[in-house]
Design an enzyme around this catalytic site. Structure first.
Site, PDB file in Angstrom:
ATOM      1  CD  GLU A 185      -2.081  -2.293   1.131  1.00 62.97           C
ATOM      2  OE1 GLU A 185      -0.963  -2.743   1.480  1.00 62.97           O
ATOM      3  OE2 GLU A 185      -3.051  -3.028   0.905  1.00 62.97           O
ATOM      4  CG  HIS A 239     -10.257  -6.896   7.828  1.00 59.12           C
ATOM      5  ND1 HIS A 239      -9.280  -7.444   8.606  1.00 59.12           N
ATOM      6  CD2 HIS A 239      -9.914  -7.200   6.554  1.00 59.12           C
ATOM      7  CE1 HIS A 239      -8.389  -8.062   7.834  1.00 59.12           C
ATOM      8  NE2 HIS A 239      -8.746  -7.924   6.584  1.00 59.12           N
TER       9      HIS A 239
HETATM   10  C1  LIG Z   1      -2.084  -4.331   4.201  1.00 63.51           C
HETATM   11  C2  LIG Z   1      -3.115  -5.246   3.630  1.00 63.51           C
HETATM   12  N1  LIG Z   1      -3.413  -5.173   2.319  1.00 63.51           N
HETATM   13  C3  LIG Z   1      -4.317  -6.002   1.768  1.00 63.51           C
HETATM   14  C4  LIG Z   1      -4.958  -6.933   2.527  1.00 63.51           C
HETATM   15  C5  LIG Z   1      -5.978  -7.862   1.888  1.00 63.51           C
HETATM   16  N2  LIG Z   1      -5.438  -9.203   1.800  1.00 63.51           N
HETATM   17  C6  LIG Z   1      -5.633 -10.075   2.791  1.00 63.51           C
HETATM   18  S1  LIG Z   1      -4.870 -11.490   2.541  1.00 63.51           S
HETATM   19  C7  LIG Z   1      -4.263 -11.007   1.055  1.00 63.51           C
HETATM   20  C8  LIG Z   1      -3.406 -11.941   0.269  1.00 63.51           C
HETATM   21  C9  LIG Z   1      -2.208 -12.399   1.076  1.00 63.51           C
HETATM   22  O1  LIG Z   1      -1.540 -13.412   0.439  1.00 63.51           O
HETATM   23  P1  LIG Z   1      -0.318 -14.163   1.095  1.00 63.51           P
HETATM   24  O2  LIG Z   1       0.489 -13.211   1.933  1.00 63.51           O
HETATM   25  O3  LIG Z   1       0.401 -14.866   0.031  1.00 63.51           O
HETATM   26  O4  LIG Z   1      -0.951 -15.175   2.134  1.00 63.51           O
HETATM   27  P2  LIG Z   1      -1.996 -16.329   1.907  1.00 63.51           P
HETATM   28  O5  LIG Z   1      -3.352 -15.707   2.028  1.00 63.51           O
HETATM   29  O6  LIG Z   1      -1.725 -16.920   0.585  1.00 63.51           O
HETATM   30  O7  LIG Z   1      -1.778 -17.281   3.041  1.00 63.51           O
HETATM   31  C10 LIG Z   1      -4.676  -9.711   0.779  1.00 63.51           C
HETATM   32  C11 LIG Z   1      -4.350  -8.979  -0.432  1.00 63.51           C
HETATM   33  C12 LIG Z   1      -4.663  -6.961   3.899  1.00 63.51           C
HETATM   34  N3  LIG Z   1      -5.268  -7.806   4.729  1.00 63.51           N
HETATM   35  N4  LIG Z   1      -3.739  -6.130   4.428  1.00 63.51           N
END
Ligand SMILES: Cc1ncc(C[n+]2csc(CCOP(=O)(O)OP(=O)(O)O)c2C)c(N)n1
Lengths: 329, 347
Positions: free
Chosen positions: A61, A130
């Site tokens: 972000e 959230h």
């Molecule tokens: C700072 C922030 N940006 C966006 C999100 C939304 N978001 C939650 S999980 C996610 C994907 C994360 O992927 P990864 O780190 O690979 O973990 P996984 O879910 O695959 O275990 C996103 C974009 C968030 N929670 N926090």
């Protein structure tokens, strides 16, 4: 002619129309392209505009907010989507210390024509990290403009105005409004920032609200009507600049005021409105100004406690009854 | 791009696989039984959670760990009970592996007073002080510096504890990752950073989130030890993580570990996972770590009847947890203020 479309479609139409008329406008954010938007606001836009103008980002972000700001300084007009405004906290430094201050600290040499947008405030049971209503944090910052529409038509018109504005504009879209439908005129163009809307006429009390809370206020007003209390509802639409005149005109007519918002009670938009009303329309007031806000705690996960925290129509009704001196003290 | 076996990935330390528990064959088998039991429990709890979500008993987001069980279970097997764990919103499996009771977990998912966080945290925020589970966190990468802080405290107090910090590969792009890992290296903190690389961050494949797909290349810049391997085999995960844990405990040095894994479900319950093919999923399911551990048990001589009995035991435990959650009361509104501040407070 008008069409009945969803809030998310109205936002999408605004972005598409502005991208069609201005090559400099582009959309950037997490999952906005290939995934078609986490909340499907940008659905189909990748197909229409390609990867050059609908840009998926990694989870960064601070990075992509800053990239948008830099691009805006030198002539592009970015729209930056936060998957929710909750995550914008990570980019707060960029928005506060760069976007908001650039123009002034460069002595007016650099503008920052950027839009930050995304869903805001509570959804359903998504827990404290959230569920923040983030608008208060940004509305205190000079150099930013902040809008929070309640209806599809306003969403479209304000978004178009935001994109054409030469300042950083933040569009706060309530996550729970995306599927709400409303009439949007075919020839709707820009709705100017900084103008509130009286969405319901009344004579006994002014309820000031914005975003989803406008709908809560309207529900409350309908209930109050059954009990013989006539409430006027002012939908702020824009939190900064704030349309003082429309609020004051209404309070001068009704002599009472209740402010409803989803943020916490300490400081914030409600306090700002209350301060202006008591300062500028003191003589018109027949009762203290009350605020109906989210409770002064982080948002709990449990569904019942969550409902308890978020303003509901019955809490607005109770506040109105207090200011019209009908009901419990 | 699919890498078929562990051998395709550079093993940074070839002696790694020799480090398992050396207390005899019998106890080794018992240990595998216990790890299989945990993996199976996690799998079944998650499946029941998905069902409860569909029934509306669980609200909000639900990120399932199905497919990744070997990571949490293998890693936790390398810990002592007093060691700390910090993770993301995909936290159910990690919390169970750390020792949280299925009852407390289910009740939390249901939002009940008897949940580990009294129904206030929900799926993404599993906290359990008694098992030193320091939480699941919802802001990607936000917990990484926090985990470094927990390790900082261990070093400060000299308590000999190690902190495990889990995150997805999506977190590697965010500032919190760099800042947390960088400080841990600079101050030599007893922590193991475990990147569970399941190939997707939400709907975005690895190839579109990172310019270099090998996460451990970052460790070079921090002067930190690293390791990288596949997580289909729970015993292998334990062996490899144990090395990093030993490094943290004995020399107070951090390690960045990337474990390649795969989630069988969408990012959350609301994600239909249209961004990947059915064929890809089927292919990955062939390497299901739970099935693999079961097969290993049998081939190591553990009787099938005992495996089935153990599975039935887990079934009963899961059924009991669902019943417990169903029958537990909602939290009382009076806990809101009491949990917001410690002590009396009037705003
Ligand atoms: C700072 C922030 N940006 C966006 C999100 C939304 N978001 C939650 S999980 C996610 C994907 C994360 O992927 P990864 O780190 O690979 O973990 P996984 O879910 O695959 O275990 C996103 C974009 C968030 N929670 N926090």
């Amino acid at each position: 002619m008008a069409r009945n479309i969803r809030f998310r479609e109205a936002l999408r139409e605004a972005m598409i129309e502005e991208m069609e008329r201005d090559e400099r406008v582009f959309l950037m954010g997490e999952e906005v392209g290939h995934y078609q938007g986490a909340y499907k606001v940008s659905e189909g836009m990748l197909d229409k505009f390609g990867e050059k103008r609908v840009i998926d980002t990694p989870i960064a972000e601070g990075g992509f907010a800053g990239i948008g700001i830099g691009a805006a300084m030198v002539g592009l007009r970015p729209i930056i989507e936060f998957m929710t405004w909750n995550f914008s906290a990570v980019a707060f430094d960029q928005i506060l210390n760069n976007a908001a201050k650039l123009r002034q600290m460069s002595g007016g040499q650099f503008n920052c024509p950027i839009v930050f947008r995304g869903p805001n405030a509570s959804a359903k049971q998504v827990g404290s990290q959230h569920s923040h209503a983030m608008e208060h944090f940004y509305a205190t910052v000079p150099g930013l403009k902040v809008v929070a529409p309640a209806y599809p038509s306003d969403a479209k018109g304000l978004m178009k105005a935001a994109i054409r504005d030469d300042n950083p504009v933040l569009v706060m879209e309530s996550e729970t409004l995306y599927s709400v439908k409303g009439e949007v005129a075919d020839d709707l163009d820009v709705i100017p920032l900084g103008r509130a809307n009286v969405v319901r006429q009344g004579k006994d009390v002014t309820i000031v609200a914005y975003s989803r809370m406008t709908h809560v206020a309207m529900d409350a007003a309908a209930q109050l009507e059954k009990e013989g209390i006539s409430a006027e509802v002012v939908d702020l639409r824009s939190l900064r600049p704030l349309d003082e005149d429309t609020i004051l005109d209404s309070v001068e007519k009704t002599h009472r005021c209740v402010v409803v918002h989803e943020g916490w009670p300490y400081g914030g938009v409600g306090a700002e409105v209350a301060d202006r009303v008591q300062r500028l329309a003191f003589d018109a007031l027949d009762a203290p100004i009350l605020r109906v806000t989210t409770l002064d705690v982080p948002m709990p996960y449990n569904a019942k406690l969550e409902q308890l925290c978020i303003p509901q129509p019955d809490r607005v009704v109770a506040a109105v009854k207090r200011v019209v001196y009908r009901g419990q003290a | 791009m699919a890498i078929e076996t562990n051998s395709h990935i550079t093993h940074r330390d070839p002696s790694a696989t020799e480090n398992g528990p050396s207390n005899g064959l019998h106890s080794e088998l018992d240990h595998l039984v216990s790890m299989y039991r945990q993996m199976y429990l996690i799998r079944r709890i998650e499946e029941e959670s998905a069902r409860a979500y569909a029934q509306g008993k669980i609200g909000g987001f639900l990120h399932l760990y199905i497919g990744q069980e070997a990571v949490g279970v293998g890693a936790m097997a390398a810990l002592k009970p007093e060691d700390y764990v910090v993770t993301t919103y995909r936290d159910h499996g990690i919390a169970l592996a750390k020792g949280m009771s299925p009852n407390a977990l289910m009740a939390e998912l249901w939002g009940k007073k008897t949940g580990c966080s009294q129904g206030l945290g929900g799926s993404m925020h599993m906290f359990d002080e008694p098992t030193h589970m320091l939480g699941g966190y919802g802001i990607v990468g936000g917990h990484i510096p926090l985990a470094a802080g927990v390790a900082f405290a261990s070093k400060y107090r000299g308590d000999g504890r190690v902190t495990l910090c889990f995150f997805g590969e999506g977190a590697v792009s965010i500032a919190g990752f760099h800042e947390g890992v960088s400080l841990a290296a600079l101050w030599k903190l007893p922590i193991v950073f475990i990147c569970e690389n399941n190939e997707y961050s939400m709907g975005t494949p690895l190839s579109r989130t990172m310019s270099v797909e090998d996460v451990t290349t970052k460790a070079i810049g921090y002067g930190m030890a690293s390791d990288r391997f596949f997580a289909d085999d729970v015993q292998e995960v334990e062996r490899r993580i144990r090395q990093a844990v030993d490094r943290a405990r004995e020399t107070s040095l951090p390690t960045l570990v990337e474990v390649r894994t795969y989630r069988f479900r969408g990012h959350s319950m609301s994600d239909p996972a249209k961004y990947r093919t059915a064929a890809e999923l089927e292919d990955r399911k062939k390497k299901d770590p739970v099935i693999r551990a079961r097969a290993k048990l049998l081939s190591d001589g553990y009787p099938e009847s005992k495996v089935t009995a153990l599975e039935q035991e887990v079934e009963d435990e899961v059924t009991a947890a669902v019943k417990f959650a169903d029958e537990s009361p909602d939290p009382d509104p009076s806990i809101l203020e009491a949990t917001t501040y410690d002590g009396p407070f009037a705003s």
